[in-house]
Design an enzyme around this catalytic site. Structure first.
Site, PDB file in Angstrom:
ATOM      1  N   CYS A 131      -6.052   1.822   6.095  1.00 28.71           N
ATOM      2  CA  CYS A 131      -6.705   0.579   6.514  1.00 28.71           C
ATOM      3  C   CYS A 131      -6.058   0.092   7.813  1.00 28.71           C
ATOM      4  O   CYS A 131      -5.137   0.724   8.340  1.00 28.71           O
ATOM      5  CB  CYS A 131      -6.555  -0.476   5.422  1.00 28.71           C
ATOM      6  SG  CYS A 131      -4.848  -1.058   5.198  1.00 28.71           S
ATOM      7  N   GLU A 182       1.032   3.815   1.958  1.00 29.17           N
ATOM      8  CA  GLU A 182       1.593   4.161   3.264  1.00 29.17           C
ATOM      9  C   GLU A 182       2.793   3.292   3.601  1.00 29.17           C
ATOM     10  O   GLU A 182       3.821   3.791   4.073  1.00 29.17           O
ATOM     11  CB  GLU A 182       0.545   3.987   4.378  1.00 29.17           C
ATOM     12  CG  GLU A 182      -0.685   4.826   4.208  1.00 29.17           C
ATOM     13  CD  GLU A 182      -1.828   4.118   3.502  1.00 29.17           C
ATOM     14  OE1 GLU A 182      -2.983   4.329   3.903  1.00 29.17           O
ATOM     15  OE2 GLU A 182      -1.579   3.354   2.537  1.00 29.17           O
ATOM     16  N   CYS A 187      -2.202  -0.601   7.471  1.00 27.68           N
ATOM     17  CA  CYS A 187      -1.406   0.620   7.386  1.00 27.68           C
ATOM     18  C   CYS A 187      -1.436   1.406   8.689  1.00 27.68           C
ATOM     19  O   CYS A 187      -0.415   1.958   9.103  1.00 27.68           O
ATOM     20  CB  CYS A 187      -1.887   1.473   6.217  1.00 27.68           C
ATOM     21  SG  CYS A 187      -1.543   0.678   4.618  1.00 27.68           S
ATOM     22  N   HIS A 197       0.847  -1.190   0.000  1.00 28.11           N
ATOM     23  CA  HIS A 197       0.000   0.000   0.000  1.00 28.11           C
ATOM     24  C   HIS A 197       0.887   1.245   0.000  1.00 28.11           C
ATOM     25  O   HIS A 197       2.057   1.194   0.405  1.00 28.11           O
ATOM     26  CB  HIS A 197      -0.903   0.016   1.227  1.00 28.11           C
ATOM     27  CG  HIS A 197      -2.014  -0.983   1.170  1.00 28.11           C
ATOM     28  ND1 HIS A 197      -3.097  -0.930   2.006  1.00 28.11           N
ATOM     29  CD2 HIS A 197      -2.212  -2.069   0.374  1.00 28.11           C
ATOM     30  CE1 HIS A 197      -3.919  -1.917   1.740  1.00 28.11           C
ATOM     31  NE2 HIS A 197      -3.405  -2.631   0.757  1.00 28.11           N
TER      32      HIS A 197
END
Length: 155
Positions: A82, A54, A85, A52
């Site tokens: 999420c 992040e 993360c 992701h």
């Protein structure tokens, strides 16, 4: 630079994700007014469910800093993080989180749940959500609309 200027850079990174066919989310880590980490969504291209935006930005920042603890850093991301993360943000000891669009399906900084407010967890970043939410959300909406239109084209 201002929060808006940093978020604009995160949006540019999200655009790189979209160009690669990834969900357009971009992130960057800032310490002492210097960008030390950049990332954008890449789970498809990297065959990595943890890739992701992040996580990518945190990894880049940790390499730059020579430490996985990113104390006194701000993470800017175009979409509310999420659970995965948010956990990484907490483990990295990010001081401040600034995100754009909320995520009503998987957001863990206030939308679905708020892990940053969970008293039983040992680290809590200061959170500012909704910065440039319209621009961030529009990029996501446009991406998914184009994807749906493409899947409905007659061959």
């Amino acid at each position: 630079m201002t929060d808006q200027e940093y978020m604009q850079i995160a949006l540019e990174l999200a655009g790189l994700a979209a160009q690669a066919g990834e969900v357009p989310v971009g992130a960057l880590v800032v310490r002492d007014n210097e960008i030390i980490g950049r990332g954008y969504n890449a789970p498809i291209s990297q065959l990595d469910p943890s890739a992701h935006a992040e996580i990518q930005a945190l990894r880049d920042a940790a390499r730059h800093a020579g430490n996985y603890r990113l104390i006194d850093c701000t993470l800017y991301v175009t979409l509310e993080p999420c659970a995965m993360c948010t956990g990484a943000i907490q483990h990295a000891r990010i001081k401040r989180l600034v995100f754009g669009a909320t995520d009503p399906k998987t957001g863990c900084c206030g939308s679905v749940i708020d892990l940053m407010a969970e008293a039983r967890l040992n680290h809590h970043a200061t959170v500012l959500g909704g910065l440039m939410a319209e621009e961030c959300g529009q990029m996501l909406s446009d991406f998914f609309a184009a994807r749906r239109a493409k899947s409905h084209q007659v061959v």
